[in-house]
Design an enzyme around this catalytic site. Structure first.
Site, short mmCIF file in Angstrom:
data_model
loop_
_atom_site.label_atom_id
_atom_site.label_comp_id
_atom_site.label_asym_id
_atom_site.label_seq_id
_atom_site.Cartn_x
_atom_site.Cartn_y
_atom_site.Cartn_z
N SER A 6 -7.46 -18.57 15.89
CA SER A 6 -6.00 -18.61 15.84
C SER A 6 -5.52 -19.07 17.20
O SER A 6 -6.31 -19.27 18.11
CB SER A 6 -5.45 -17.23 15.48
OG SER A 6 -6.15 -16.24 16.17
N CYS A 33 4.16 15.57 5.15
CA CYS A 33 3.54 16.90 5.13
C CYS A 33 4.46 17.98 5.69
O CYS A 33 4.11 19.16 5.65
CB CYS A 33 2.22 16.89 5.90
SG CYS A 33 2.43 16.75 7.68
N LYS A 68 6.17 -22.34 19.89
CA LYS A 68 6.91 -22.17 18.65
C LYS A 68 8.36 -22.63 18.77
O LYS A 68 8.97 -22.53 19.83
CB LYS A 68 6.89 -20.69 18.24
CG LYS A 68 5.51 -20.15 17.89
CD LYS A 68 4.93 -20.91 16.72
CE LYS A 68 3.72 -20.23 16.12
NZ LYS A 68 4.00 -19.35 15.03
N ASP A 99 0.82 -1.21 0.00
CA ASP A 99 0.00 0.00 0.00
C ASP A 99 0.86 1.26 0.00
O ASP A 99 0.52 2.25 -0.63
CB ASP A 99 -0.92 0.02 1.22
CG ASP A 99 -2.02 -1.02 1.11
OD1 ASP A 99 -2.68 -1.30 2.12
OD2 ASP A 99 -2.20 -1.56 0.01
N LYS A 133 2.90 -28.82 14.84
CA LYS A 133 2.07 -27.86 14.11
C LYS A 133 2.65 -27.73 12.72
O LYS A 133 3.70 -27.14 12.53
CB LYS A 133 2.11 -26.52 14.84
CG LYS A 133 1.24 -25.44 14.23
CD LYS A 133 1.21 -24.23 15.16
CE LYS A 133 0.38 -23.10 14.59
NZ LYS A 133 1.00 -22.53 13.40
N LYS A 152 -3.29 -28.77 23.73
CA LYS A 152 -4.71 -28.50 23.96
C LYS A 152 -5.15 -29.20 25.23
O LYS A 152 -4.71 -30.33 25.49
CB LYS A 152 -5.56 -29.03 22.79
CG LYS A 152 -5.37 -28.26 21.50
CD LYS A 152 -6.15 -28.86 20.35
CE LYS A 152 -5.86 -28.07 19.08
NZ LYS A 152 -6.30 -28.77 17.87
ZN ZN Z 1 2.41 14.47 8.34
#
Ligand code: ZN
Length: 690
Positions: free
Chosen positions: A87, A415, A320, A41, A123, A296
């Site tokens: 999740s 800006c 993990k 983006d 996992k 679990k």
């Molecule tokens: Zn700014």
């Protein structure tokens, strides 16, 4: 931007056109994105800004000129999961695993010595899928998606040999088997070798290969890919014929599904850790990629009582494995401005493979993190990634080299306003507020994004363009775009049909979901889950505003705290949310935006379906000592029954559950004539609601 010469701008536009085209291809056609959505983006936004400043430099191959490619329309249709695909919370060391088991004991009011059996299995790093069987027949396969809405991959799943089309007689009428679609390492290597020979595209890792192979519009392509499946759980079910996780998984195995070969039941933390370490030892030699071990709670009645927090069950945990690391050079540090004005430094790297994925960017979080690492462009660094977490810098190998430190900007790169960190805050924010285009356009993008109002057709470039033209100042303007129909048509790239589609998409959201609308406003600390939690209890936006303003007024006067207490009694709502809401409504500009918006849209009263129970919609207060459960469990039960669990007794309280030692609250309830019961009475209400 004004400091840029024309030649520099032309150069950058050329680079951006190439980069964006490449990432479009990686994302849409190849399922192998190399950058995050935010990073993508940012590229598109930068392109739109440069084009706005230098309109005569717009290239024929500019991403802004390609109409129809900007919305990532999936060719697969959407499926709403009857039961959310959750999740998992993560743990990274033994202490965190211990804390989790202790939290479970506390929640269930169990003694230190009471046994709590825990299942453990590896996992696998694949793609979660939900397979729905009705009367034993596979009727639908859906990807996890965002957990609530996934993609329909039924025809594709029919080509995976591990997935039975028909279950044996006697299975529950409706049963959703959940598990992971994955590709074995050897199959992945063979697939890539074949692709290379045929001049096809290469996949970055087995996970991406599995996702790309399953999410095909043409199921014939999926059929040729070596996909596998194993089950790890279940979703909606007309009946669960077992009383433990392990027994139910073995039952699912007997129906013809492969399970993890490591699935076992352990009874204490030592056994869990031993199993984790054993799996870790075998990890390099396993035929497939794994990223951790899942624990679990075995008893299903315990799972039921433990329930969920936000998006994750309390009864499960992913332990993990350590992250994968690699060395590379930090080429540059760029500053991105987010919709809250936060300046986020992003490290640009010489591309490097980390755990099978090419990494080109790392987040540097904030100014303090840059100081802590002492990083400057040109340094050799160690980066790591763990699971789906954005890659991070763990070490600067050349910090001893004699070069000046990186100077964090004190002005917004977008800006030019001053950028400052408030007292006690680590984040540096642009003070430009409403004059900062980065903040304003990103707020609008957030407002229309998938998790907020979900209005199709507003890509980054459309928003930047409409904003630059002065048509979109605030969210309410979106709903007034009808008056701009002719103006939009006059823009390059728009036809009757595309304008009609855009306006129809806007019209379809005139009675939006109140929680999405609230989330879309981007109030600090008020995320997706928080928005739903707030509205579950307050139901309408005007009610929310009223109580938030009251809470703020009280905070200033230090007087009656009922309003703040009512907010913080909602599960998941803390003082930071109350403060953020109060601040939001204290700012006249925000109130103007809010009122303007609510003049354009009419969100229906927010209700969530809950179990039918005698306390649904009522406010319950627990006081005194509870003997069979913890206070948290009692509150969670109340919420499951559609009741609101409040912290203090007021005229709005409907029921007081008082255990031994109940004091002032019981007295106050009796004075107010509020119904009271004891823990046994409460248990009866819960049992009746089933
Ligand atoms: Zn700014």
């Amino acid at each position: 931007m004004s400091r840029l010469t024309e030649a520099e701008a032309a150069n950058e536009l050329m680079r951006l056109a190439r980069q964006i085209a490449k990432h479009d291809r990686l994302y849409h056609a190849e399922d192998t994105p190399e950058i995050t959505d935010q990073e993508y983006d940012a590229l598109v936004r930068r392109n739109a800004e440069l084009e706005a400043a230098f309109p005569h430099l717009i290239r024929p191959d500019s991403p802004s000129q390609k109409v129809g490619h900007e919305v990532a329309a999936s060719p697969l249709s959407k499926v709403t999961h009857e039961q959310r695909m959750m999740s998992l919370d993560n743990a990274f060391n033994r202490e965190e695993v211990e804390e989790w088991t202790q939290r479970i004991r506390r929640f269930l009011s169990l003694a230190e010595t009471d046994p709590v059996a825990i299942t453990a299995e590896d996992k696998i790093d694949g793609l979660s899928c939900s397979l729905r069987y009705e009367n034993g027949k596979l009727v639908r396969a859906a990807t996890r998606g965002d957990g609530q809405v996934g993609e329909d991959v039924t025809p594709n799943a029919r080509h995976i040999a591990d997935i039975p089309q028909q279950l044996p007689d006697g299975v529950p009428e409706v049963f959703e088997v959940r598990g992971e679609v994955y590709m074995a390492k050897a199959d992945f290597a063979a697939l890539n070798a074949a692709q290379e020979k045929d001049g096809g595209k290469l996949f970055a890792n087995p996970r991406n290969a599995a996702a790309g192979s399953l999410r095909q519009k043409d199921a014939g392509v999926t059929a040729k890919r070596p996909l596998k499946f194993w089950a790890y759980g279940w979703g909606a079910a007309s009946e669960v014929p077992c009383d433990s996780q392990h027994a139910m998984m073995r039952r699912i195995e007997s129906w013809g599904f492969p399970l993890s070969p490591f699935l076992t039941v352990t009874d204490d933390v030592d056994a869990m850790i031993a199993h984790y370490e054993e799996i870790g030892r075998q990890r390099p030699d396993l035929g497939y990629d794994i990223d951790g071990v899942v624990y679990k709670v075995d008893r299903l009645d315990y799972q039921q009582r433990l329930g969920f927090v936000a998006k994750a069950p309390r009864w499960a945990l992913a332990h993990k494995f350590p992250a994968e690391r690699a060395q590379t050079t930090l080429e540059a540090i760029d500053i991105q401005v987010g919709r809250t004005g936060k300046l986020t430094p992003v490290g640009r790297l010489s591309p490097v493979l980390v755990g099978g994925v090419t990494v080109t960017n790392v987040t540097l979080h904030n100014r303090d993190e840059i100081e802590r690492l002492g990083v400057r462009p040109g340094d050799r660094i160690v980066v790591q990634r763990a699971g789906d977490v954005i890659p991070q810098v763990v070490e600067n190998l050349t910090r001893g080299e004699d070069r000046p430190a990186f100077e964090f900007p004190d002005h917004c790169p977008e800006c030019g306003s001053e950028a400052v960190a408030e007292e006690g805050e680590v984040d540096v924010r642009c003070t430009g507020g409403l004059i900062c285009p980065a903040q304003r356009t990103q707020r609008l993008e957030h407002f229309v994004s998938r998790k907020a109002l979900d209005i199709d057709g507003f890509g980054t470039k459309t928003i930047a363009q409409f904003f630059a033209l002065g048509w979109l100042e605030s969210p309410a303007d979106i709903f007034r775009l009808h008056s701009r129909r002719e103006d939009i048509l006059a823009l390059e790239g728009w036809q009757d049909k595309s304008v009609d589609n855009l306006l129809a998409a806007v019209d379809s959201k005139r009675e939006p979901d109140a929680a999405r609308l609230l989330f879309g406003l981007g109030i600090r600390h008020v995320g997706e889950v928080t928005s739903r939690d707030l509205l579950k209890h307050l139901h309408t936006l005007p009610d929310l505003r009223q109580i938030a303003e009251k809470a703020r007024a009280n905070q200033d006067q230090g007087g009656d705290e009922d309003a703040a207490a009512e907010l913080t009694s909602i599960d998941g709502i803390g003082p930071s949310v109350v403060e953020a809401l109060g601040d939001f409504f204290h700012e006249p500009h925000n109130v103007a935006v809010w009122e303007d918006l609510l003049g354009e849209v009419s969100p229906p009263r927010y209700e969530v379906e809950t179990l039918d129970s005698p306390v649904a919609g009522k406010t319950v207060v627990f006081t005194g000592k509870l003997e069979t459960m913890s206070r948290d469990e009692a509150k969670a039960q109340a919420e499951r029954l559609g009741a609101k669990a409040a912290g203090s007794v007021s005229a709005k309280t409907d029921l007081l559950v008082a255990g031994p030692g109940a004091g002032s609250k019981l007295k106050k309830a009796q004075e107010l004539g509020i119904e009271t019961t004891d823990e046994a009475g409460w248990a009866e209400i819960v049992a009746k609601a089933g």
